[in-house]
Design an enzyme around this catalytic site. Structure first.
Site, PDB file in Angstrom:
ATOM      1  N   ARG A  48       0.814  -1.197   0.000  1.00  0.00           N
ATOM      2  CA  ARG A  48       0.000   0.000   0.000  1.00  0.00           C
ATOM      3  C   ARG A  48       0.851   1.252   0.000  1.00  0.00           C
ATOM      4  O   ARG A  48       0.551   2.239  -0.639  1.00  0.00           O
ATOM      5  CB  ARG A  48      -0.900  -0.035   1.242  1.00  0.00           C
ATOM      6  CG  ARG A  48      -1.576   1.263   1.554  1.00  0.00           C
ATOM      7  CD  ARG A  48      -2.837   1.050   2.360  1.00  0.00           C
ATOM      8  NE  ARG A  48      -3.723   0.112   1.704  1.00  0.00           N
ATOM      9  CZ  ARG A  48      -4.545  -0.727   2.347  1.00  0.00           C
ATOM     10  NH1 ARG A  48      -4.558  -0.746   3.659  1.00  0.00           N
ATOM     11  NH2 ARG A  48      -5.315  -1.549   1.676  1.00  0.00           N
ATOM     12  N   TYR A  49       1.914   1.213   0.772  1.00  0.00           N
ATOM     13  CA  TYR A  49       2.796   2.378   0.889  1.00  0.00           C
ATOM     14  C   TYR A  49       3.994   2.196  -0.043  1.00  0.00           C
ATOM     15  O   TYR A  49       4.366   1.066  -0.358  1.00  0.00           O
ATOM     16  CB  TYR A  49       3.286   2.509   2.335  1.00  0.00           C
ATOM     17  CG  TYR A  49       2.203   2.716   3.349  1.00  0.00           C
ATOM     18  CD1 TYR A  49       1.581   3.963   3.487  1.00  0.00           C
ATOM     19  CD2 TYR A  49       1.788   1.688   4.190  1.00  0.00           C
ATOM     20  CE1 TYR A  49       0.599   4.166   4.438  1.00  0.00           C
ATOM     21  CE2 TYR A  49       0.804   1.885   5.150  1.00  0.00           C
ATOM     22  CZ  TYR A  49       0.216   3.127   5.269  1.00  0.00           C
ATOM     23  OH  TYR A  49      -0.754   3.328   6.214  1.00  0.00           O
ATOM     24  N   CYS A  71      -9.145 -12.837  18.809  1.00  0.00           N
ATOM     25  CA  CYS A  71      -9.684 -11.640  19.448  1.00  0.00           C
ATOM     26  C   CYS A  71     -11.031 -11.321  18.818  1.00  0.00           C
ATOM     27  O   CYS A  71     -11.145 -11.299  17.593  1.00  0.00           O
ATOM     28  CB  CYS A  71      -8.757 -10.451  19.249  1.00  0.00           C
ATOM     29  SG  CYS A  71      -7.047 -10.819  19.621  1.00  0.00           S
ATOM     30  N   CYS A 112     -11.168  -8.662  16.006  1.00  0.00           N
ATOM     31  CA  CYS A 112     -10.144  -8.783  14.958  1.00  0.00           C
ATOM     32  C   CYS A 112     -10.574  -8.156  13.625  1.00  0.00           C
ATOM     33  O   CYS A 112     -11.654  -8.420  13.109  1.00  0.00           O
ATOM     34  CB  CYS A 112      -9.808 -10.245  14.731  1.00  0.00           C
ATOM     35  SG  CYS A 112      -8.546 -10.465  13.472  1.00  0.00           S
ATOM     36  N   ARG A 148      -8.965  -8.755  10.813  1.00  0.00           N
ATOM     37  CA  ARG A 148      -8.762  -9.754   9.749  1.00  0.00           C
ATOM     38  C   ARG A 148      -9.605 -10.988   9.991  1.00  0.00           C
ATOM     39  O   ARG A 148      -9.230 -12.099   9.628  1.00  0.00           O
ATOM     40  CB  ARG A 148      -7.281 -10.108   9.629  1.00  0.00           C
ATOM     41  CG  ARG A 148      -6.453  -8.900   9.276  1.00  0.00           C
ATOM     42  CD  ARG A 148      -5.212  -9.214   8.448  1.00  0.00           C
ATOM     43  NE  ARG A 148      -4.549  -7.950   8.189  1.00  0.00           N
ATOM     44  CZ  ARG A 148      -3.525  -7.482   8.910  1.00  0.00           C
ATOM     45  NH1 ARG A 148      -3.026  -8.199   9.892  1.00  0.00           N
ATOM     46  NH2 ARG A 148      -3.008  -6.308   8.633  1.00  0.00           N
ATOM     47  N   ASP A 196     -11.621  -0.695  13.427  1.00  0.00           N
ATOM     48  CA  ASP A 196     -12.043  -0.686  12.022  1.00  0.00           C
ATOM     49  C   ASP A 196     -13.504  -1.118  11.879  1.00  0.00           C
ATOM     50  O   ASP A 196     -13.975  -1.953  12.646  1.00  0.00           O
ATOM     51  CB  ASP A 196     -11.171  -1.656  11.203  1.00  0.00           C
ATOM     52  CG  ASP A 196      -9.754  -1.140  11.015  1.00  0.00           C
ATOM     53  OD1 ASP A 196      -9.586   0.101  10.928  1.00  0.00           O
ATOM     54  OD2 ASP A 196      -8.823  -1.959  10.968  1.00  0.00           O
ATOM     55  N   ASP A 212      -7.520   3.761  10.094  1.00  0.00           N
ATOM     56  CA  ASP A 212      -7.122   3.155   8.829  1.00  0.00           C
ATOM     57  C   ASP A 212      -8.203   3.544   7.827  1.00  0.00           C
ATOM     58  O   ASP A 212      -9.362   3.141   7.975  1.00  0.00           O
ATOM     59  CB  ASP A 212      -6.989   1.636   8.976  1.00  0.00           C
ATOM     60  CG  ASP A 212      -5.792   1.094   8.205  1.00  0.00           C
ATOM     61  OD1 ASP A 212      -5.564   1.566   7.076  1.00  0.00           O
ATOM     62  OD2 ASP A 212      -5.086   0.220   8.738  1.00  0.00           O
TER      63      ASP A 212
HETATM   64  C1  PLP Z   1       0.125  -0.746   8.947  1.00  0.00           C
HETATM   65  C2  PLP Z   1       0.599  -1.115   7.647  1.00  0.00           C
HETATM   66  C3  PLP Z   1       1.942  -0.942   7.303  1.00  0.00           C
HETATM   67  C4  PLP Z   1       2.949  -0.351   8.247  1.00  0.00           C
HETATM   68  O1  PLP Z   1       2.640   0.988   8.537  1.00  0.00           O
HETATM   69  P1  PLP Z   1       3.561   1.857   9.502  1.00  0.00           P
HETATM   70  O2  PLP Z   1       2.829   3.145   9.653  1.00  0.00           O
HETATM   71  O3  PLP Z   1       4.870   2.000   8.825  1.00  0.00           O
HETATM   72  O4  PLP Z   1       3.688   1.108  10.785  1.00  0.00           O
HETATM   73  C5  PLP Z   1       2.329  -1.306   6.033  1.00  0.00           C
HETATM   74  N1  PLP Z   1       1.446  -1.796   5.135  1.00  0.00           N
HETATM   75  C6  PLP Z   1       0.151  -1.955   5.431  1.00  0.00           C
HETATM   76  C7  PLP Z   1      -0.768  -2.474   4.394  1.00  0.00           C
HETATM   77  C8  PLP Z   1      -0.319  -1.622   6.702  1.00  0.00           C
HETATM   78  O5  PLP Z   1      -1.607  -1.806   6.998  1.00  0.00           O
HETATM   79  S1  SF4 Z   2      -4.839 -11.325  13.924  1.00  0.00           S
HETATM   80 FE1  SF4 Z   2      -6.784 -10.871  14.904  1.00  0.00          FE
HETATM   81  S2  SF4 Z   2      -7.213 -12.632  16.220  1.00  0.00           S
HETATM   82 FE2  SF4 Z   2      -5.058 -12.717  15.647  1.00  0.00          FE
HETATM   83  S3  SF4 Z   2      -3.981 -11.713  17.353  1.00  0.00           S
HETATM   84 FE3  SF4 Z   2      -4.362 -10.159  15.764  1.00  0.00          FE
HETATM   85  S4  SF4 Z   2      -6.311  -9.203  16.360  1.00  0.00           S
HETATM   86 FE4  SF4 Z   2      -6.142 -11.136  17.498  1.00  0.00          FE
END
Ligand code: PLP
Ligand code: SF4
Length: 393
Positions: A138-139, A155, A158, A160, A319, A356
């Site tokens: 992304r960056y 969690c 979460c 994801r 999120d 985010d």
């Molecule tokens: C969080 C994240 C990073 C790292 O971001 P930093 O601000 O450098 O900690 C890199 N790529 C993705 C897709 C992210 O979500």
């Molecule tokens: S990926 Fe999700 S379930 Fe796994 S430690 Fe991180 S927040 Fe918790």
């Protein structure tokens, strides 16, 4: 451990208990009927901990008084993000109080079935920004490598949740081939963040092989791991693992911490082992309603983190992922927490509060506004007490 540290830890635990809602000390595992006969060597064995995770209502009922909302939540949480609670984490949960911050992060509830307005399956659009399997780019200069879908504990908040869970996954080393090739061929990538799931849940050999492959790419300068292991399964931080991290140094580790009650004696030992192997530690915290949305709890967490040599890094707005509405606070709550931190405590205890950007905007810092007006050569600023100052250029 020296007497001094033992006394300090006791003090630390007592302090933690003062403001928290639930006022119970972590139990010795022998006090829990389900674990009372466990051999201490087994208890310290991370594979044992994983194998004996609490996965159903019957076992959970031997640890806490399960509420109807929890019972329904457990029934529905099958497949992705099912319930999995390490015996270690179970000892931190309050048996009586369903609002216990430790318990709410681990035990599913019926509230997860509700889909709130604006909620999405993949709010950060990670799948869209994936140029190769397991990779999010992304960056400009850094990538996120999703190394595994498994975690020690799932969690309930979460982000994801669309991916993580205890399903079978391909764990051949070759699954990273395309990602490694992509990083190799893209010279702008100087930073690789290994996350998941929880990468430290992989076996030592897998971790070593992955670190080795990334370290061999000469333009990758910065390597970091995002994990929750020191909090949910501190037994996993073994000498063998820290030696691997040391071998591929510098490796930074960001740890997901949400509440002061997570900073136990055992967690501190795990963090000490990492720090003493030369691994710099940072924290990531998700702002969660009823868990850490009060400024004094967040401040306490940040102070306790500094004491175990973890530098607060990010606080995330929760999120808009499906089924997490009951955890989400208004943004103003986060801004107010930042207002109460900045200036009122050590700068090192002040992380960055980020949202985010939904749809793939990346992390966007939000916080109190300290610039009141800006004109040619003149900035009107306010300090943390609200006093106004003019800076002339
Ligand atoms: C969080 C994240 C990073 C790292 O971001 P930093 O601000 O450098 O900690 C890199 N790529 C993705 C897709 C992210 O979500
Ligand atoms: S990926 Fe999700 S379930 Fe796994 S430690 Fe991180 S927040 Fe918790």
């Amino acid at each position: 451990m020296s007497n001094n540290t033992a006394v300090e830890n006791q003090k630390l635990q007592q302090e933690i208990l003062v403001p928290a809602r639930s006022s119970r000390k972590p139990l010795d595992y022998q006090q829990i009927s389900l674990f009372k006969d466990v051999n201490p060597l087994d208890w310290e064995d991370w594979h044992w901990q994983l194998k004996h995770r609490v996965r159903n209502k019957e076992d959970l009922s031997q640890i806490i008084k399960v509420t109807p909302e929890e019972e329904e939540g457990i029934k529905k949480a099958t497949g992705r993000l099912s319930m999995a609670i390490t015996p270690y984490w179970a000892t931190l949960m309050d048996a009586e109080d369903a609002t216990c911050p430790i318990r709410r992060q681990a035990v599913p509830t019926s509230f997860e079935s509700a889909v709130g307005p604006h909620e999405m399956t993949d709010p950060c659009a990670e799948d869209r920004d994936s140029p190769a399997a397991h990779l999010v780019h992304r960056y400009p200069d850094r990538v996120l490598l999703l190394a595994t879908d498994h975690c020690a504990m799932y969690c309930r908040h979460c982000t994801r949740r669309r991916l993580v869970g205890d399903h079978k996954e391909d764990n051949s080393a070759s699954r990273f081939d395309a990602a490694i090739e992509y990083i190799k061929s893209n010279k702008k990538i100087r930073d690789v963040l290994i996350s998941g799931g929880d990468p430290l849940l992989m076996e030592d050999e897998e971790i070593e092989s992955l670190l080795k492959r990334i370290r061999e790419i000469s333009h990758v300068e910065f390597l970091r791991i995002g994990t929750r292991i020191p909090v949910t399964l501190p037994q996993r931080i073994t000498e063998k693992l820290t030696n691997i991290l040391k071998k591929y140094s510098p490796v930074w580790v960001s740890i997901h911490f949400n509440h002061p009650k997570e900073i136990t004696k055992r967690c501190k030992i795990a963090c000490d082992m990492l720090v003493e192997s030369g691994v710099p530690l940072g924290s990531q915290t998700v702002l969660l309603k009823g868990i850490n949305d009060r400024p004094y709890i967040m401040k306490k967490l940040m102070h306790e983190l500094l004491q175990i040599r973890v530098r607060p890094y990010y606080i995330y707005q929760c999120d808009p992922v499906r089924g997490t509405q009951h955890f989400r606070t208004p943004v103003a709550v986060g801004i107010n927490i930042m207002e109460k931190l900045r200036g009122n405590t050590s700068g090192y205890a002040v992380p960055t509060y980020v949202i985010d950007g939904p749809g793939g905007g990346g992390k966007i810092p939000v916080g109190p506004n300290y610039v009141l007006s800006q004109a040619k050569g003149k900035y009107v600023l306010r300090n943390y007490k609200g006093k106004i100052y003019t800076y002339l250029e």
